[in-house]
Design a protein around this motif. Structure first.
Motif, PDB file in Angstrom:
ATOM      1  N   LYS A 170       0.829  -1.209   0.000  1.00  0.00           N
ATOM      2  CA  LYS A 170       0.000   0.000   0.000  1.00  0.00           C
ATOM      3  C   LYS A 170       0.863   1.258   0.000  1.00  0.00           C
ATOM      4  O   LYS A 170       0.521   2.248  -0.653  1.00  0.00           O
ATOM      5  CB  LYS A 170      -0.924  -0.015   1.218  1.00  0.00           C
ATOM      6  CG  LYS A 170      -1.983   1.055   1.203  1.00  0.00           C
ATOM      7  CD  LYS A 170      -3.004   0.840   2.287  1.00  0.00           C
ATOM      8  CE  LYS A 170      -2.597   1.524   3.547  1.00  0.00           C
ATOM      9  NZ  LYS A 170      -3.640   1.558   4.572  1.00  0.00           N
ATOM     10  N   SER A 171       1.989   1.208   0.675  1.00  0.00           N
ATOM     11  CA  SER A 171       2.831   2.398   0.769  1.00  0.00           C
ATOM     12  C   SER A 171       3.536   2.726  -0.550  1.00  0.00           C
ATOM     13  O   SER A 171       4.018   3.836  -0.733  1.00  0.00           O
ATOM     14  CB  SER A 171       3.866   2.236   1.884  1.00  0.00           C
ATOM     15  OG  SER A 171       4.821   1.259   1.528  1.00  0.00           O
ATOM     16  N   THR A 172       3.585   1.789  -1.484  1.00  0.00           N
ATOM     17  CA  THR A 172       4.232   2.057  -2.765  1.00  0.00           C
ATOM     18  C   THR A 172       3.301   2.749  -3.755  1.00  0.00           C
ATOM     19  O   THR A 172       3.761   3.291  -4.749  1.00  0.00           O
ATOM     20  CB  THR A 172       4.764   0.761  -3.416  1.00  0.00           C
ATOM     21  OG1 THR A 172       3.659  -0.094  -3.712  1.00  0.00           O
ATOM     22  CG2 THR A 172       5.754   0.047  -2.518  1.00  0.00           C
ATOM     23  N   LEU A 173       1.999   2.738  -3.489  1.00  0.00           N
ATOM     24  CA  LEU A 173       1.044   3.356  -4.411  1.00  0.00           C
ATOM     25  C   LEU A 173       1.046   4.868  -4.238  1.00  0.00           C
ATOM     26  O   LEU A 173       1.216   5.384  -3.140  1.00  0.00           O
ATOM     27  CB  LEU A 173      -0.356   2.797  -4.175  1.00  0.00           C
ATOM     28  CG  LEU A 173      -0.483   1.286  -4.410  1.00  0.00           C
ATOM     29  CD1 LEU A 173      -1.886   0.821  -4.057  1.00  0.00           C
ATOM     30  CD2 LEU A 173      -0.132   0.932  -5.832  1.00  0.00           C
ATOM     31  N   GLN A 174       0.851   5.574  -5.319  1.00  0.00           N
ATOM     32  CA  GLN A 174       0.916   7.037  -5.337  1.00  0.00           C
ATOM     33  C   GLN A 174      -0.482   7.635  -5.480  1.00  0.00           C
ATOM     34  O   GLN A 174      -1.366   7.033  -6.080  1.00  0.00           O
ATOM     35  CB  GLN A 174       1.772   7.507  -6.516  1.00  0.00           C
ATOM     36  CG  GLN A 174       3.170   6.955  -6.512  1.00  0.00           C
ATOM     37  CD  GLN A 174       3.985   7.499  -5.350  1.00  0.00           C
ATOM     38  OE1 GLN A 174       3.956   8.694  -5.092  1.00  0.00           O
ATOM     39  NE2 GLN A 174       4.682   6.627  -4.653  1.00  0.00           N
ATOM     40  N   ASN A 175      -0.664   8.867  -4.973  1.00  0.00           N
ATOM     41  CA  ASN A 175      -1.927   9.573  -5.195  1.00  0.00           C
ATOM     42  C   ASN A 175      -1.818  10.552  -6.366  1.00  0.00           C
ATOM     43  O   ASN A 175      -2.800  11.179  -6.730  1.00  0.00           O
ATOM     44  CB  ASN A 175      -2.403  10.293  -3.931  1.00  0.00           C
ATOM     45  CG  ASN A 175      -1.509  11.440  -3.513  1.00  0.00           C
ATOM     46  OD1 ASN A 175      -0.632  11.881  -4.251  1.00  0.00           O
ATOM     47  ND2 ASN A 175      -1.723  11.929  -2.310  1.00  0.00           N
ATOM     48  N   HIS A 176      -0.636  10.683  -6.938  1.00  0.00           N
ATOM     49  CA  HIS A 176      -0.370  11.509  -8.114  1.00  0.00           C
ATOM     50  C   HIS A 176      -0.507  13.008  -7.882  1.00  0.00           C
ATOM     51  O   HIS A 176      -0.501  13.786  -8.827  1.00  0.00           O
ATOM     52  CB  HIS A 176      -1.248  11.093  -9.301  1.00  0.00           C
ATOM     53  CG  HIS A 176      -1.060   9.674  -9.699  1.00  0.00           C
ATOM     54  ND1 HIS A 176      -2.113   8.826  -9.909  1.00  0.00           N
ATOM     55  CD2 HIS A 176       0.047   8.930  -9.896  1.00  0.00           C
ATOM     56  CE1 HIS A 176      -1.664   7.629 -10.235  1.00  0.00           C
ATOM     57  NE2 HIS A 176      -0.350   7.668 -10.230  1.00  0.00           N
ATOM     58  N   ILE A 177      -0.632  13.429  -6.619  1.00  0.00           N
ATOM     59  CA  ILE A 177      -0.800  14.843  -6.293  1.00  0.00           C
ATOM     60  C   ILE A 177       0.499  15.389  -5.717  1.00  0.00           C
ATOM     61  O   ILE A 177       1.109  14.770  -4.858  1.00  0.00           O
ATOM     62  CB  ILE A 177      -1.913  15.054  -5.249  1.00  0.00           C
ATOM     63  CG1 ILE A 177      -3.242  14.509  -5.738  1.00  0.00           C
ATOM     64  CG2 ILE A 177      -2.047  16.536  -4.891  1.00  0.00           C
ATOM     65  CD1 ILE A 177      -4.316  14.488  -4.671  1.00  0.00           C
TER      66      ILE A 177
END
Length: 131
Positions: free
Chosen positions: A70-77
């Motif tokens: 989960k910590s590797t996923l980005q919110n792109h903001i």
């Protein structure tokens, strides 16, 4: 000032909703208010520039540890929503909540029951809640 309860808010919406009493009217206003939320986020990026988007394919980890994955996923903001954009977003989100509550009223659904059911689902399913 403390926030009103969901029951108090639902009662207030019931008292204030005069013009759009038809379920079809409320559904269309709910959809329109959702689009206004999207537009406010878009303007924070394209007009104000307080936030930027850098979207690309999410790189998923094969790690068995879900917290690490989960910590590797980005919110792109990148950046932070400025106070002006935050005020607009809160207003648009509030309008969206108003029409969602109006729909609950017309369909005789208690908003706190909706929240409780979703909370229970999230608590039960945890990370597997892929809604």
């Amino acid at each position: 000032m403390s926030a009103p309860t969901l029951e108090q808010f639902q009662q207030q919406v019931s008292e204030l909703l005069l013009r759009h009493r038809s379920l079809l009217d409320v559904m269309s206003k709910f959809g329109q208010s959702g689009a206004s939320v999207n537009r406010a986020v878009t303007k924070a990026v394209t007009d104000c520039g307080c936030i930027e988007l850098n979207a690309r394919k999410q790189e998923y980890s094969d790690e068995p540890n879900l917290e690490s994955a989960k910590s590797t996923l980005q919110n792109h903001i990148s950046g932070h929503v400025c106070e002006s954009c935050r005020d607009v977003l809160k207003s648009e989100l509030g309008r969206n909540l108003f029409y969602m509550t109006a729909m609950c009223n017309l369909l005789d659904i208690e908003l706190d029951e909706v929240l409780a059911k979703e909370y229970d689902k999230c608590s039960t399913l945890g990370l597997f809640n892929l809604t």
